[in-house]
Design a protein around this motif. Structure first.
Motif, PDB file in Angstrom:
ATOM      1  N   ARG A  24     -27.001 -15.053 -24.172  1.00 25.33           N
ATOM      2  CA  ARG A  24     -26.335 -13.752 -24.229  1.00 25.33           C
ATOM      3  C   ARG A  24     -25.713 -13.451 -22.864  1.00 25.33           C
ATOM      4  O   ARG A  24     -26.406 -13.423 -21.854  1.00 25.33           O
ATOM      5  CB  ARG A  24     -27.307 -12.643 -24.603  1.00 25.33           C
ATOM      6  CG  ARG A  24     -26.594 -11.288 -24.757  1.00 25.33           C
ATOM      7  CD  ARG A  24     -27.524 -10.208 -25.200  1.00 25.33           C
ATOM      8  NE  ARG A  24     -27.848 -10.406 -26.611  1.00 25.33           N
ATOM      9  CZ  ARG A  24     -28.730  -9.665 -27.261  1.00 25.33           C
ATOM     10  NH1 ARG A  24     -29.385  -8.721 -26.641  1.00 25.33           N
ATOM     11  NH2 ARG A  24     -28.969  -9.902 -28.533  1.00 25.33           N
ATOM     12  N   PRO A  25     -24.403 -13.231 -22.846  1.00 25.00           N
ATOM     13  CA  PRO A  25     -23.739 -13.008 -21.560  1.00 25.00           C
ATOM     14  C   PRO A  25     -24.000 -11.615 -21.000  1.00 25.00           C
ATOM     15  O   PRO A  25     -24.235 -10.669 -21.749  1.00 25.00           O
ATOM     16  CB  PRO A  25     -22.256 -13.195 -21.885  1.00 25.00           C
ATOM     17  CG  PRO A  25     -22.153 -12.834 -23.328  1.00 25.00           C
ATOM     18  CD  PRO A  25     -23.464 -13.231 -23.959  1.00 25.00           C
ATOM     19  N   GLY A  26     -23.924 -11.529 -19.689  1.00 26.94           N
ATOM     20  CA  GLY A  26     -24.045 -10.243 -19.015  1.00 26.94           C
ATOM     21  C   GLY A  26     -22.702  -9.551 -18.942  1.00 26.94           C
ATOM     22  O   GLY A  26     -21.721  -9.977 -19.562  1.00 26.94           O
ATOM     23  N   GLN A  27     -22.667  -8.497 -18.175  1.00 25.21           N
ATOM     24  CA  GLN A  27     -21.416  -7.756 -17.972  1.00 25.21           C
ATOM     25  C   GLN A  27     -20.504  -8.554 -17.053  1.00 25.21           C
ATOM     26  O   GLN A  27     -20.987  -9.294 -16.218  1.00 25.21           O
ATOM     27  CB  GLN A  27     -21.715  -6.381 -17.360  1.00 25.21           C
ATOM     28  CG  GLN A  27     -22.451  -5.458 -18.273  1.00 25.21           C
ATOM     29  CD  GLN A  27     -21.656  -5.094 -19.513  1.00 25.21           C
ATOM     30  OE1 GLN A  27     -20.453  -5.331 -19.618  1.00 25.21           O
ATOM     31  NE2 GLN A  27     -22.335  -4.539 -20.490  1.00 25.21           N
ATOM     32  N   PRO A  28     -19.233  -8.435 -17.154  1.00 24.59           N
ATOM     33  CA  PRO A  28     -18.426  -7.665 -18.104  1.00 24.59           C
ATOM     34  C   PRO A  28     -18.111  -8.432 -19.384  1.00 24.59           C
ATOM     35  O   PRO A  28     -17.436  -7.932 -20.260  1.00 24.59           O
ATOM     36  CB  PRO A  28     -17.152  -7.396 -17.327  1.00 24.59           C
ATOM     37  CG  PRO A  28     -16.969  -8.637 -16.516  1.00 24.59           C
ATOM     38  CD  PRO A  28     -18.375  -9.056 -16.127  1.00 24.59           C
ATOM     39  N   ILE A  29     -18.630  -9.651 -19.499  1.00 23.23           N
ATOM     40  CA  ILE A  29     -18.340 -10.483 -20.672  1.00 23.23           C
ATOM     41  C   ILE A  29     -18.855  -9.811 -21.948  1.00 23.23           C
ATOM     42  O   ILE A  29     -18.191  -9.822 -22.981  1.00 23.23           O
ATOM     43  CB  ILE A  29     -18.950 -11.886 -20.496  1.00 23.23           C
ATOM     44  CG1 ILE A  29     -18.346 -12.551 -19.266  1.00 23.23           C
ATOM     45  CG2 ILE A  29     -18.750 -12.741 -21.732  1.00 23.23           C
ATOM     46  CD1 ILE A  29     -19.235 -13.580 -18.621  1.00 23.23           C
ATOM     47  N   ASP A  33     -19.071  -6.643 -22.735  1.00 22.99           N
ATOM     48  CA  ASP A  33     -18.113  -5.634 -23.210  1.00 22.99           C
ATOM     49  C   ASP A  33     -16.844  -6.282 -23.750  1.00 22.99           C
ATOM     50  O   ASP A  33     -16.271  -5.813 -24.737  1.00 22.99           O
ATOM     51  CB  ASP A  33     -17.766  -4.648 -22.092  1.00 22.99           C
ATOM     52  CG  ASP A  33     -18.898  -3.670 -21.810  1.00 22.99           C
ATOM     53  OD1 ASP A  33     -19.788  -3.508 -22.667  1.00 22.99           O
ATOM     54  OD2 ASP A  33     -18.895  -3.074 -20.722  1.00 22.99           O
ATOM     55  N   PHE A  34     -16.386  -7.338 -23.107  1.00 24.21           N
ATOM     56  CA  PHE A  34     -15.200  -8.061 -23.583  1.00 24.21           C
ATOM     57  C   PHE A  34     -15.414  -8.568 -25.007  1.00 24.21           C
ATOM     58  O   PHE A  34     -14.522  -8.484 -25.852  1.00 24.21           O
ATOM     59  CB  PHE A  34     -14.875  -9.213 -22.629  1.00 24.21           C
ATOM     60  CG  PHE A  34     -13.874 -10.193 -23.169  1.00 24.21           C
ATOM     61  CD1 PHE A  34     -12.578  -9.805 -23.477  1.00 24.21           C
ATOM     62  CD2 PHE A  34     -14.225 -11.514 -23.382  1.00 24.21           C
ATOM     63  CE1 PHE A  34     -11.653 -10.713 -23.976  1.00 24.21           C
ATOM     64  CE2 PHE A  34     -13.318 -12.435 -23.883  1.00 24.21           C
ATOM     65  CZ  PHE A  34     -12.020 -12.031 -24.180  1.00 24.21           C
ATOM     66  N   LEU A  35     -16.610  -9.051 -25.304  1.00 23.46           N
ATOM     67  CA  LEU A  35     -16.890  -9.597 -26.628  1.00 23.46           C
ATOM     68  C   LEU A  35     -16.823  -8.543 -27.728  1.00 23.46           C
ATOM     69  O   LEU A  35     -16.523  -8.862 -28.877  1.00 23.46           O
ATOM     70  CB  LEU A  35     -18.231 -10.318 -26.636  1.00 23.46           C
ATOM     71  CG  LEU A  35     -18.204 -11.657 -25.910  1.00 23.46           C
ATOM     72  CD1 LEU A  35     -19.609 -12.228 -25.778  1.00 23.46           C
ATOM     73  CD2 LEU A  35     -17.292 -12.634 -26.625  1.00 23.46           C
ATOM     74  N   TRP A  36     -17.082  -7.282 -27.400  1.00 20.11           N
ATOM     75  CA  TRP A  36     -16.921  -6.234 -28.411  1.00 20.11           C
ATOM     76  C   TRP A  36     -15.466  -6.128 -28.828  1.00 20.11           C
ATOM     77  O   TRP A  36     -15.154  -5.862 -29.986  1.00 20.11           O
ATOM     78  CB  TRP A  36     -17.452  -4.888 -27.901  1.00 20.11           C
ATOM     79  CG  TRP A  36     -18.932  -4.833 -27.983  1.00 20.11           C
ATOM     80  CD1 TRP A  36     -19.824  -4.934 -26.955  1.00 20.11           C
ATOM     81  CD2 TRP A  36     -19.720  -4.707 -29.171  1.00 20.11           C
ATOM     82  NE1 TRP A  36     -21.112  -4.877 -27.434  1.00 20.11           N
ATOM     83  CE2 TRP A  36     -21.081  -4.735 -28.785  1.00 20.11           C
ATOM     84  CE3 TRP A  36     -19.423  -4.578 -30.517  1.00 20.11           C
ATOM     85  CZ2 TRP A  36     -22.119  -4.634 -29.713  1.00 20.11           C
ATOM     86  CZ3 TRP A  36     -20.458  -4.470 -31.433  1.00 20.11           C
ATOM     87  CH2 TRP A  36     -21.788  -4.497 -31.020  1.00 20.11           C
ATOM     88  N   GLN A  37     -14.546  -6.333 -27.877  1.00 22.45           N
ATOM     89  CA  GLN A  37     -13.123  -6.343 -28.238  1.00 22.45           C
ATOM     90  C   GLN A  37     -12.780  -7.579 -29.046  1.00 22.45           C
ATOM     91  O   GLN A  37     -11.979  -7.527 -29.968  1.00 22.45           O
ATOM     92  CB  GLN A  37     -12.248  -6.280 -26.991  1.00 22.45           C
ATOM     93  CG  GLN A  37     -12.035  -4.888 -26.486  1.00 22.45           C
ATOM     94  CD  GLN A  37     -10.865  -4.820 -25.534  1.00 22.45           C
ATOM     95  OE1 GLN A  37     -10.356  -5.813 -25.052  1.00 22.45           O
ATOM     96  NE2 GLN A  37     -10.457  -3.609 -25.231  1.00 22.45           N
ATOM     97  N   VAL A  38     -13.372  -8.702 -28.705  1.00 17.59           N
ATOM     98  CA  VAL A  38     -13.133  -9.942 -29.439  1.00 17.59           C
ATOM     99  C   VAL A  38     -13.576  -9.793 -30.888  1.00 17.59           C
ATOM    100  O   VAL A  38     -12.959 -10.352 -31.796  1.00 17.59           O
ATOM    101  CB  VAL A  38     -13.870 -11.123 -28.749  1.00 17.59           C
ATOM    102  CG1 VAL A  38     -13.855 -12.365 -29.609  1.00 17.59           C
ATOM    103  CG2 VAL A  38     -13.251 -11.409 -27.385  1.00 17.59           C
ATOM    104  N   ALA A  39     -14.627  -9.026 -31.131  1.00 19.29           N
ATOM    105  CA  ALA A  39     -15.164  -8.846 -32.478  1.00 19.29           C
ATOM    106  C   ALA A  39     -14.233  -8.033 -33.382  1.00 19.29           C
ATOM    107  O   ALA A  39     -14.341  -8.102 -34.611  1.00 19.29           O
ATOM    108  CB  ALA A  39     -16.540  -8.182 -32.419  1.00 19.29           C
ATOM    109  N   VAL A  44     -14.739 -17.739 -20.704  1.00 17.50           N
ATOM    110  CA  VAL A  44     -13.824 -18.173 -21.763  1.00 17.50           C
ATOM    111  C   VAL A  44     -13.525 -19.664 -21.613  1.00 17.50           C
ATOM    112  O   VAL A  44     -13.586 -20.419 -22.582  1.00 17.50           O
ATOM    113  CB  VAL A  44     -12.522 -17.341 -21.750  1.00 17.50           C
ATOM    114  CG1 VAL A  44     -11.469 -17.958 -22.671  1.00 17.50           C
ATOM    115  CG2 VAL A  44     -12.796 -15.901 -22.158  1.00 17.50           C
ATOM    116  N   ARG A  45     -13.222 -20.091 -20.413  1.00 16.45           N
ATOM    117  CA  ARG A  45     -12.904 -21.510 -20.190  1.00 16.45           C
ATOM    118  C   ARG A  45     -14.101 -22.412 -20.479  1.00 16.45           C
ATOM    119  O   ARG A  45     -13.935 -23.566 -20.853  1.00 16.45           O
ATOM    120  CB  ARG A  45     -12.420 -21.716 -18.765  1.00 16.45           C
ATOM    121  CG  ARG A  45     -11.023 -21.167 -18.559  1.00 16.45           C
ATOM    122  CD  ARG A  45     -10.504 -21.488 -17.188  1.00 16.45           C
ATOM    123  NE  ARG A  45      -9.112 -21.053 -17.073  1.00 16.45           N
ATOM    124  CZ  ARG A  45      -8.542 -20.659 -15.961  1.00 16.45           C
ATOM    125  NH1 ARG A  45      -9.226 -20.668 -14.825  1.00 16.45           N
ATOM    126  NH2 ARG A  45      -7.288 -20.281 -15.947  1.00 16.45           N
TER     127      ARG A  45
END
Length: 93
Positions: A15-20, A22-28, A77-78
């Motif tokens: 499970r990634p930490g911040q800010p990743i 929060d980014f994943l909520w947009q990805v969803a 991401v990379r």
């Protein structure tokens, strides 16, 4: 037209930490340029590296992320397990 069947195996990432996180909520959120769907706390998303990096850069710009956080998101991401420039993610909440 034929019917093809494939088996999906999910290997959960740490499970990634911040800010990743929060980014994943947009990805969803649904994106007409990607294949995917979400329901009852689950989302599947198949996307290309290019589209995911574009989405990451937009998230970074829209949220004014500092350089350190920008580096974290882009690096994450990379580092996804890309196969031929494509990845399928399962997001569960």
């Amino acid at each position: 037209m034929g019917l093809d069947v494939g088996v999906v195996n999910i290997k959960y990432l740490e499970r990634p930490g911040q800010p990743i996180y929060d980014f994943l909520w947009q990805v969803a959120e649904p994106d007409p340029g990607n294949w995917g769907n979400s329901w009852e706390g689950n989302a599947f998303l198949e996307t290309t590296r290019r589209r995911m990096l574009t989405k990451a850069r937009k998230y970074i710009k829209d949220n004014g992320l500092a350089q350190d956080d920008t580096d974290k998101v882009i690096s994450w991401v990379r580092g996804l397990p890309w196969v031929g420039g494509t990845v399928m993610l399962h997001l569960g909440w």
